[in-house]
Design an enzyme around this catalytic site. Structure first.
Site, PDB file in Angstrom:
ATOM      1  CG  ASP A  99      37.873  45.873  46.430  1.00  0.00           C
ATOM      2  OD1 ASP A  99      38.769  46.014  47.072  1.00  0.00           O
ATOM      3  OD2 ASP A  99      37.945  46.162  45.031  1.00  0.00           O
ATOM      4  CG  ASN A 156      40.573  43.585  47.943  1.00  0.00           C
ATOM      5  OD1 ASN A 156      40.810  44.529  48.243  1.00  0.00           O
ATOM      6  ND2 ASN A 156      40.342  42.909  46.635  1.00  0.00           N
ATOM      7  CG  ASN A 199      44.841  44.938  46.968  1.00  0.00           C
ATOM      8  OD1 ASN A 199      44.895  45.767  46.064  1.00  0.00           O
ATOM      9  ND2 ASN A 199      43.617  44.087  47.222  1.00  0.00           N
ATOM     10  NE  ARG A 201      48.521  46.055  42.672  1.00  0.00           N
ATOM     11  CZ  ARG A 201      47.311  46.478  43.535  1.00  0.00           C
ATOM     12  NH1 ARG A 201      47.286  46.578  44.588  1.00  0.00           N
ATOM     13  NH2 ARG A 201      46.104  46.131  42.741  1.00  0.00           N
ATOM     14  CD  GLU A 219      41.245  49.674  46.581  1.00  0.00           C
ATOM     15  OE1 GLU A 219      40.741  49.645  47.823  1.00  0.00           O
ATOM     16  OE2 GLU A 219      40.847  48.727  45.909  1.00  0.00           O
TER      17      GLU A 219
END
Length: 292
Positions: A200, A152, A105, A103, A18
């Site tokens: 994404d 995202n 991202n 969390r 990522e």
């Protein structure tokens, strides 16, 4: 429709590749293996790879306008991060409750130097606990929107007039009008994905078109500002996760991928799952914006 071919740059087998960031002055790509807590650097000019182990998940990193290290997202906090002369981490603000399973991202900087970051539940994607936050250069943190499953993106229109952001769980990308003061207008559905793959990581190019990695779809797609599919990069693995423009002319598209969520049978069929890929494209991208 234009089609591009991807080449494997680095066969890393990342669990969750990522957060790619290209540093033009160094011809260096930084990216993360999020859940393995590893920050990678690929020095393209000399074909060298190195990595750093972080104390927790590392979700992304972005440049600072003063050039003094980076801003980065760990599991539940935004931090300042320095790589040289040695790795150093300094907490800026705690954003979510990591102990409750949340969390960070994904994140990007808008053309005005503000940091936009999303959150999610780490394991139960049905929970709508995800939020879109804005961190201003004075380090004040605001909730810009909420009710997300899996945040995202985001990315921005080149002139800063719009913000694009996805809920991957719902297979939808939203568009928000973005005012000069950083406030968002009403959220509108920009595109729904019904042909395989979830949206994404994303980036806008110099023509204002939006490149989106399609998790589960084995491709990266280029869409017009109106959401029309214009081009695609086919990949030999199911989970392209994020992307960044690189190279001297910003016409090298770097693509991170993931092994997460693939069965043993799928992994045997996709030996390059988790690798770093690149493709040469026709329209240049945009350099990464910096915080501050």
């Amino acid at each position: 429709m234009k089609s591009y071919t991807a080449q494997c740059v680095l066969p890393l087998a990342a669990e969750l590749g990522e957060g790619p960031l290209y540093l033009p002055g160094q011809d260096r790509l930084l990216f993360v293996d999020l859940k393995r807590c590893i920050l990678h650097a690929w020095d393209a000019g000399v074909h060298e790879h190195r990595s750093w182990l972080l104390p927790d998940y590392i979700c992304w990193l972005v440049p600072r306008r003063d050039g003094d290290g980076f801003m980065a997202g760990l599991r539940d906090s935004v931090v300042r991060l320095w790589l040289e002369p040695e790795l150093r981490v300094e907490t800026v603000v705690r954003v979510v409750d990591g102990a409750a399973g949340q969390r960070l991202n994904d994140a990007k900087i808008d053309p005005s130097g503000r940091l936009w970051l999303g959150s999610m539940h780490n394991t139960d994607y049905r929970q709508k606990v995800g939020k879109l936050f804005r961190l201003d250069p004075d380090q004040s943190l605001r909730v810009a929107d909420e009710g997300y499953h899996i945040c995202n993106g985001p990315t921005f229109a080149p002139d800063g007039s719009a913000l694009y952001h996805s809920d991957s769980f719902l297979d939808v990308t939203y568009r928000y009008p973005l005012a000069a003061d950083g406030s968002l207008g009403p959220r509108e559905t920009w595109r729904r994905y019904t042909d395989g793959g979830s949206p994404d990581g994303m980036q806008a190019d110099s023509e204002g078109c939006i490149w989106i990695s399609t998790w589960g779809g084995k491709r990266v797609c280029r869409f017009s500002p109106e959401g029309e599919l214009l081009a695609e990069v086919q990949l030999p693995t199911s989970h392209p996760a994020s992307l960044a423009f690189g190279g001297e002319d910003l016409r090298t598209l770097y693509i991170t991928t993931a092994r997460e969520g693939l069965s043993a049978e799928q992994l045997a069929q996709e030996p390059l799952a988790g690798a770093l890929f690149s493709a040469r494209i026709d329209v240049p991208g945009l350099p990464a914006n910096a915080f501050g």
